[in-house]
Design a protein around this motif. Structure first.
Motif, PDB file in Angstrom:
ATOM      1  N   GLY A  44       1.323 -11.226   2.785  1.00 45.69           N
ATOM      2  CA  GLY A  44       1.396 -10.575   4.088  1.00 45.69           C
ATOM      3  C   GLY A  44       2.290  -9.354   4.071  1.00 45.69           C
ATOM      4  O   GLY A  44       1.970  -8.322   4.666  1.00 45.69           O
ATOM      5  N   TRP A  45       3.414  -9.463   3.360  1.00 43.23           N
ATOM      6  CA  TRP A  45       4.330  -8.321   3.280  1.00 43.23           C
ATOM      7  C   TRP A  45       3.734  -7.192   2.448  1.00 43.23           C
ATOM      8  O   TRP A  45       3.984  -6.021   2.715  1.00 43.23           O
ATOM      9  N   ALA A  46       2.944  -7.541   1.435  1.00 47.78           N
ATOM     10  CA  ALA A  46       2.283  -6.503   0.644  1.00 47.78           C
ATOM     11  C   ALA A  46       1.264  -5.749   1.492  1.00 47.78           C
ATOM     12  O   ALA A  46       1.184  -4.519   1.435  1.00 47.78           O
ATOM     13  N   LEU A  47       0.501  -6.482   2.295  1.00 49.94           N
ATOM     14  CA  LEU A  47      -0.454  -5.828   3.188  1.00 49.94           C
ATOM     15  C   LEU A  47       0.265  -4.993   4.248  1.00 49.94           C
ATOM     16  O   LEU A  47      -0.192  -3.912   4.618  1.00 49.94           O
ATOM     17  N   PHE A  48       1.404  -5.503   4.725  1.00 45.46           N
ATOM     18  CA  PHE A  48       2.209  -4.744   5.684  1.00 45.46           C
ATOM     19  C   PHE A  48       2.661  -3.422   5.081  1.00 45.46           C
ATOM     20  O   PHE A  48       2.634  -2.385   5.733  1.00 45.46           O
ATOM     21  N   ALA A  49       3.073  -3.441   3.817  1.00 44.42           N
ATOM     22  CA  ALA A  49       3.552  -2.224   3.157  1.00 44.42           C
ATOM     23  C   ALA A  49       2.432  -1.221   2.950  1.00 44.42           C
ATOM     24  O   ALA A  49       2.666  -0.003   2.955  1.00 44.42           O
ATOM     25  N   LEU A  50       1.212  -1.691   2.763  1.00 46.73           N
ATOM     26  CA  LEU A  50       0.091  -0.782   2.527  1.00 46.73           C
ATOM     27  C   LEU A  50      -0.368  -0.064   3.797  1.00 46.73           C
ATOM     28  O   LEU A  50      -0.929   1.031   3.701  1.00 46.73           O
ATOM     29  N   CYS A  51      -0.152  -0.655   4.941  1.00 51.29           N
ATOM     30  CA  CYS A  51      -0.592  -0.017   6.191  1.00 51.29           C
ATOM     31  C   CYS A  51       0.087   1.342   6.419  1.00 51.29           C
ATOM     32  O   CYS A  51      -0.602   2.337   6.664  1.00 51.29           O
ATOM     33  N   PRO A  52       1.413   1.455   6.358  1.00 54.69           N
ATOM     34  CA  PRO A  52       2.035   2.768   6.526  1.00 54.69           C
ATOM     35  C   PRO A  52       1.709   3.751   5.403  1.00 54.69           C
ATOM     36  O   PRO A  52       1.697   4.963   5.618  1.00 54.69           O
ATOM     37  N   VAL A  53       1.436   3.244   4.198  1.00 55.51           N
ATOM     38  CA  VAL A  53       1.072   4.140   3.102  1.00 55.51           C
ATOM     39  C   VAL A  53      -0.204   4.894   3.448  1.00 55.51           C
ATOM     40  O   VAL A  53      -0.325   6.098   3.180  1.00 55.51           O
ATOM     41  N   ALA A  54      -1.149   4.217   4.066  1.00 57.10           N
ATOM     42  CA  ALA A  54      -2.386   4.880   4.487  1.00 57.10           C
ATOM     43  C   ALA A  54      -2.093   5.969   5.517  1.00 57.10           C
ATOM     44  O   ALA A  54      -2.717   7.033   5.504  1.00 57.10           O
ATOM     45  N   VAL A  55      -1.127   5.723   6.389  1.00 58.43           N
ATOM     46  CA  VAL A  55      -0.762   6.731   7.391  1.00 58.43           C
ATOM     47  C   VAL A  55      -0.096   7.923   6.720  1.00 58.43           C
ATOM     48  O   VAL A  55      -0.346   9.070   7.100  1.00 58.43           O
ATOM     49  N   PHE A  56       0.733   7.683   5.703  1.00 53.72           N
ATOM     50  CA  PHE A  56       1.365   8.794   4.980  1.00 53.72           C
ATOM     51  C   PHE A  56       0.312   9.683   4.338  1.00 53.72           C
ATOM     52  O   PHE A  56       0.391  10.910   4.389  1.00 53.72           O
ATOM     53  N   MET A  57      -0.691   9.071   3.733  1.00 53.41           N
ATOM     54  CA  MET A  57      -1.744   9.860   3.084  1.00 53.41           C
ATOM     55  C   MET A  57      -2.560  10.627   4.113  1.00 53.41           C
ATOM     56  O   MET A  57      -2.845  11.817   3.934  1.00 53.41           O
ATOM     57  N   ALA A  58      -2.923   9.974   5.203  1.00 51.39           N
ATOM     58  CA  ALA A  58      -3.697  10.649   6.243  1.00 51.39           C
ATOM     59  C   ALA A  58      -2.863  11.729   6.929  1.00 51.39           C
ATOM     60  O   ALA A  58      -3.373  12.806   7.250  1.00 51.39           O
ATOM     61  N   GLY A  59      -1.584  11.454   7.157  1.00 53.32           N
ATOM     62  CA  GLY A  59      -0.708  12.436   7.795  1.00 53.32           C
ATOM     63  C   GLY A  59      -0.555  13.690   6.969  1.00 53.32           C
ATOM     64  O   GLY A  59      -0.566  14.802   7.501  1.00 53.32           O
ATOM     65  N   GLY A  60      -0.423  13.534   5.677  1.00 51.75           N
ATOM     66  CA  GLY A  60      -0.348  14.702   4.806  1.00 51.75           C
ATOM     67  C   GLY A  60      -1.610  15.532   4.871  1.00 51.75           C
ATOM     68  O   GLY A  60      -1.563  16.769   4.909  1.00 51.75           O
ATOM     69  N   ARG A  61      -2.734  14.860   4.893  1.00 50.17           N
ATOM     70  CA  ARG A  61      -4.017  15.573   4.970  1.00 50.17           C
ATOM     71  C   ARG A  61      -4.155  16.298   6.317  1.00 50.17           C
ATOM     72  O   ARG A  61      -4.633  17.434   6.366  1.00 50.17           O
ATOM     73  N   ILE A  62      -3.744  15.655   7.386  1.00 43.48           N
ATOM     74  CA  ILE A  62      -3.822  16.278   8.715  1.00 43.48           C
ATOM     75  C   ILE A  62      -2.934  17.514   8.768  1.00 43.48           C
ATOM     76  O   ILE A  62      -3.352  18.573   9.251  1.00 43.48           O
ATOM     77  N   LEU A  63      -1.704  17.401   8.277  1.00 39.36           N
ATOM     78  CA  LEU A  63      -0.799  18.552   8.304  1.00 39.36           C
ATOM     79  C   LEU A  63      -1.291  19.688   7.427  1.00 39.36           C
ATOM     80  O   LEU A  63      -1.145  20.863   7.781  1.00 39.36           O
TER      81      LEU A  63
END
Length: 69
Positions: A44-63
């Motif tokens: 569960g904690w591993a899946l929790f850690a992966l959720c914000p990583v996806a946002v970091f990747m998408a955020g970089g692309r958006i910026l």
């Protein structure tokens, strides 16, 4: 008419991009907490850690796409 509608969903400034990224981040953390509840332990904690990583990747692309225009 369609052009006016599509302009509502176009991110034009960095401020708008940061608002979208903030919303994505809030949703990712909420989803991560759900994973921790559904899958107790390290999985569960591993899946929790992966959720914000996806946002970091998408955020970089958006910026990057806002700077290009």
């Amino acid at each position: 008419m369609w052009k006016r509608v599509t302009r509502l969903f176009t991110i034009k400034t960095k401020f708008e991009a940061y608002l979208v990224i903030y919303g994505l981040g809030m949703g990712a953390v909420e989803r991560g907490l759900t994973y921790v509840e559904q899958y107790p332990g390290a999985g569960g904690w591993a899946l929790f850690a992966l959720c914000p990583v996806a946002v970091f990747m998408a955020g970089g692309r958006i910026l990057d796409s806002v700077e290009a225009h």
